[in-house]
Design an enzyme around this catalytic site. Sequence first.
Site, PDB file in Angstrom:
ATOM      1  CE  LYS A 183      30.173 -19.736  20.199  1.00 41.34           C
ATOM      2  NZ  LYS A 183      31.423 -19.213  20.797  1.00 41.34           N
ATOM      3  N   GLY A 236      32.260 -16.275  10.573  1.00 41.70           N
ATOM      4  CA  GLY A 236      33.432 -17.051  10.967  1.00 41.70           C
ATOM      5  C   GLY A 236      34.081 -17.662   9.749  1.00 41.70           C
ATOM      6  CB  SER A 237      36.568 -20.321   9.440  1.00 44.26           C
ATOM      7  OG  SER A 237      35.912 -21.329  10.180  1.00 44.26           O
ATOM      8  CB  THR A 238      34.840 -20.946   4.351  1.00 45.86           C
ATOM      9  OG1 THR A 238      34.804 -19.573   3.949  1.00 45.86           O
ATOM     10  CG2 THR A 238      34.094 -21.781   3.320  1.00 45.86           C
ATOM     11  CD  GLU A 239      37.985 -26.305   8.984  1.00 46.09           C
ATOM     12  OE1 GLU A 239      38.722 -25.311   9.175  1.00 46.09           O
ATOM     13  OE2 GLU A 239      38.218 -27.427   9.459  1.00 46.09           O
ATOM     14  N   GLY A 241      31.509 -22.595   8.818  1.00 48.96           N
ATOM     15  CA  GLY A 241      30.248 -22.175   8.206  1.00 48.96           C
ATOM     16  C   GLY A 241      29.572 -23.306   7.439  1.00 48.96           C
ATOM     17  CD  GLU A 258      28.195 -11.483   5.892  1.00 49.16           C
ATOM     18  OE1 GLU A 258      29.149 -11.607   5.091  1.00 49.16           O
ATOM     19  OE2 GLU A 258      27.174 -10.830   5.642  1.00 49.16           O
ATOM     20  CB  CYS A 293      36.375 -11.328   6.742  1.00 43.87           C
ATOM     21  SG  CYS A 293      35.357  -9.883   6.986  1.00 43.87           S
ATOM     22  CD  GLU A 390      39.939 -15.833   5.901  1.00 44.17           C
ATOM     23  OE1 GLU A 390      39.419 -16.818   6.446  1.00 44.17           O
ATOM     24  OE2 GLU A 390      39.374 -14.737   5.789  1.00 44.17           O
TER      25      GLU A 390
HETATM   26  P1  NAP Z   1      35.557 -19.808  13.467  1.00 43.44           P
HETATM   27  O1  NAP Z   1      36.577 -20.651  14.080  1.00 43.44           O
HETATM   28  O2  NAP Z   1      34.798 -20.294  12.303  1.00 43.44           O
HETATM   29  O3  NAP Z   1      34.549 -19.404  14.640  1.00 43.44           O
HETATM   30  C1  NAP Z   1      33.488 -18.509  14.489  1.00 43.44           C
HETATM   31  C2  NAP Z   1      32.477 -18.748  15.590  1.00 43.44           C
HETATM   32  O4  NAP Z   1      31.881 -20.034  15.431  1.00 43.44           O
HETATM   33  C3  NAP Z   1      33.100 -18.761  16.999  1.00 43.44           C
HETATM   34  O5  NAP Z   1      32.185 -18.188  17.907  1.00 43.44           O
HETATM   35  C4  NAP Z   1      33.265 -20.254  17.247  1.00 43.44           C
HETATM   36  O6  NAP Z   1      33.346 -20.602  18.599  1.00 43.44           O
HETATM   37  C5  NAP Z   1      31.984 -20.784  16.612  1.00 43.44           C
HETATM   38  N1  NAP Z   1      31.986 -22.215  16.284  1.00 43.44           N
HETATM   39  C6  NAP Z   1      33.038 -23.051  16.124  1.00 43.44           C
HETATM   40  N2  NAP Z   1      32.598 -24.304  15.847  1.00 43.44           N
HETATM   41  C7  NAP Z   1      31.241 -24.260  15.834  1.00 43.44           C
HETATM   42  C8  NAP Z   1      30.217 -25.217  15.609  1.00 43.44           C
HETATM   43  N3  NAP Z   1      30.494 -26.493  15.333  1.00 43.44           N
HETATM   44  N4  NAP Z   1      28.928 -24.823  15.662  1.00 43.44           N
HETATM   45  C9  NAP Z   1      28.624 -23.528  15.920  1.00 43.44           C
HETATM   46  N5  NAP Z   1      29.534 -22.584  16.160  1.00 43.44           N
HETATM   47  C10 NAP Z   1      30.839 -22.934  16.105  1.00 43.44           C
HETATM   48  O7  NAP Z   1      36.149 -18.412  13.003  1.00 43.44           O
HETATM   49  P2  NAP Z   1      37.188 -17.525  13.797  1.00 43.44           P
HETATM   50  O8  NAP Z   1      38.495 -18.208  13.723  1.00 43.44           O
HETATM   51  O9  NAP Z   1      36.628 -17.174  15.133  1.00 43.44           O
HETATM   52  O10 NAP Z   1      37.154 -16.174  12.934  1.00 43.44           O
HETATM   53  C11 NAP Z   1      37.905 -15.984  11.790  1.00 43.44           C
HETATM   54  C12 NAP Z   1      37.086 -16.235  10.531  1.00 43.44           C
HETATM   55  O11 NAP Z   1      35.948 -15.400  10.492  1.00 43.44           O
HETATM   56  C13 NAP Z   1      37.852 -15.936   9.269  1.00 43.44           C
HETATM   57  O12 NAP Z   1      37.671 -16.950   8.332  1.00 43.44           O
HETATM   58  C14 NAP Z   1      37.213 -14.650   8.760  1.00 43.44           C
HETATM   59  O13 NAP Z   1      37.338 -14.434   7.394  1.00 43.44           O
HETATM   60  C15 NAP Z   1      35.810 -14.819   9.187  1.00 43.44           C
HETATM   61  N6  NAP Z   1      35.136 -13.526   9.251  1.00 43.44           N
HETATM   62  C16 NAP Z   1      34.223 -13.217   8.278  1.00 43.44           C
HETATM   63  C17 NAP Z   1      33.579 -11.988   8.295  1.00 43.44           C
HETATM   64  C18 NAP Z   1      32.570 -11.646   7.257  1.00 43.44           C
HETATM   65  O14 NAP Z   1      31.774 -10.759   7.511  1.00 43.44           O
HETATM   66  N7  NAP Z   1      32.532 -12.302   6.127  1.00 43.44           N
HETATM   67  C19 NAP Z   1      33.856 -11.066   9.301  1.00 43.44           C
HETATM   68  C20 NAP Z   1      34.805 -11.406  10.268  1.00 43.44           C
HETATM   69  C21 NAP Z   1      35.422 -12.648  10.223  1.00 43.44           C
HETATM   70  P3  NAP Z   1      34.755 -20.625  19.430  1.00 43.44           P
HETATM   71  O15 NAP Z   1      35.856 -20.228  18.497  1.00 43.44           O
HETATM   72  O16 NAP Z   1      34.504 -19.654  20.498  1.00 43.44           O
HETATM   73  O17 NAP Z   1      34.936 -21.990  19.965  1.00 43.44           O
END
Ligand code: NAP
Length: 488
Positions: A183, A236-239, A241, A258, A293, A390
Amino acid sequence: MPDLKHAKITPAKLYINGEFCDAVSGETSTTFNPANEEPITTVARAGVEDTDRAVAAAKAAFTSSKWATWPAAKRAQCIRAIADKIREHRMDLAERESIDAGKPIRETSTIDVPMAADVFDYFAGLTRAVTGDTIPVSPKMLNFTLKEPIGVAAGITPWNFPILMAAWKLAPALAAGCTVVLKPAELTPLTACRLAELIHECGLPPGVVNVIPGKGSVAGQRLVEHPDVDKVSFTGSTEVGIRVMRDAAATMKKVTMELGGKSPNVIFADVTDLDTAIKGAQQAIFYNKGEVCTAGSRLLVERAVYDEVVERLGARAAKMSHGDPLDENTRLGPQVSDAQLKSILGFCEAATKAGAKLVAGGKRAGDKGYFMQPTVFADVATDNPIFQEEIFGPVVGVTPFDDMDDLIAKANGVSYGLASAVWTSNVSKAMTFAKRVKAGTCWVNTYGLFDSAVPFGGYKMSGLGRDNGWSAMEGYLQEKSVWINLEG
Ligand code: NAP
Ligand code: MG
């Protein structure tokens, strides 16, 4: 629809069980170009029913397609074919990534897309490297272990490195023999959808790979809760995650997380070439407009060179200019969305209120497209929100340090622990920092290097498990021990 040199953009579909289809509800989302705020195309939006269909297809493919039990060499061939397809369609994928995520074409075409291909190549190799152990428990017993694929893996990815993150999730899962439902983030689904079309041509049985763009709160959530999903790999975000991990616990899914970062980038006064270190700091925070990230968002500088670094970094930031991501000369693109831009501006306001000194940037650039000025704050105290949280934008906070203990306290004084870097000519200082920093990666006299073979992941709130390298394979395998009574 935009007129591009290589990519022909059409409305994107779901990919389930080897077929391209609309959502059962007929729902679509629109994806936008953040450089001009214009719609690019529509994308089918998976709901719960579509997600269930994708999981059912992946489960059926796992249990009956023989993918998992194919000779490893045959599976490796398919995975390598995906790498070749990505290379063949490099510019097509790069253009899609650039218009969808605001990433300069000089980066998507030379970094994101080629690296994604390399991930498939690397894991194609590891397909044939899966082995078990024999354990000498007793002369009367033979004990050995079998490494088996976990089953159906869900990959959930963010919007900042869409095709690379898709590769990080798909390649090791396929190499391990798992089947996958991916997804992508709803903001940037175009390259994952195109990748599904390319994978379709690579000879994998139907249902082994499924790609379902959709909302995190609907399709993502359903994947996490679905009893037939055995593993969730989330970036994705820690929140989010934390929530995913909690929801995955109900069905005891294996998880890889991650998450976010607040990486310390350290400059000692004894650095061989201060100019190289300052350029490194500039690249560490402004690469991909800070939507990384591992961004070097906290620059910790030894007091003797602090003022000079602040001034020179500020001058460099002030000279950087934005452009259309499709222009070969552009190095700095727009933030991914209006919401992201607003959130970054909010952090800038909070930073000033908390006493930091604005050295460069701090404002939106222009009024069309979500462009943000490269921003440098100095005198950032450890309790300033931009030291702790962040931002995910082109904003760096500079903080002085006095000695190694002060440095370590500051470097480790946040909840995250993803990456770190240190610039010094003194090997003892570099090694001491590398050993004492609580982070999954430490770069010495460089920044931001990645390789498919090198494990990547977080300490503390930055995550759990590893992408890339053999460690990533382990995340998709489980171990069975077999006892044979030799006297039976
Ligand atoms: P995000 O808001 O946490 O979203 C990540 C993914 O999770 C998206 O596909 C999102 O869907 C999905 N999601 C949202 N709510 C969910 C739920 N309740 N259940 C399952 N999936 C759900 O993060 P983002 O804003 O897209 O990305 C930025 C973050 O990613 C930053 O915190 C960054 O540090 C982190 N990141 C970490 C790494 C690493 O390797 N450590 C690499 C890249 C990015 P939708 O947004 O499509 O609705
Ligand atoms: Mg999001």
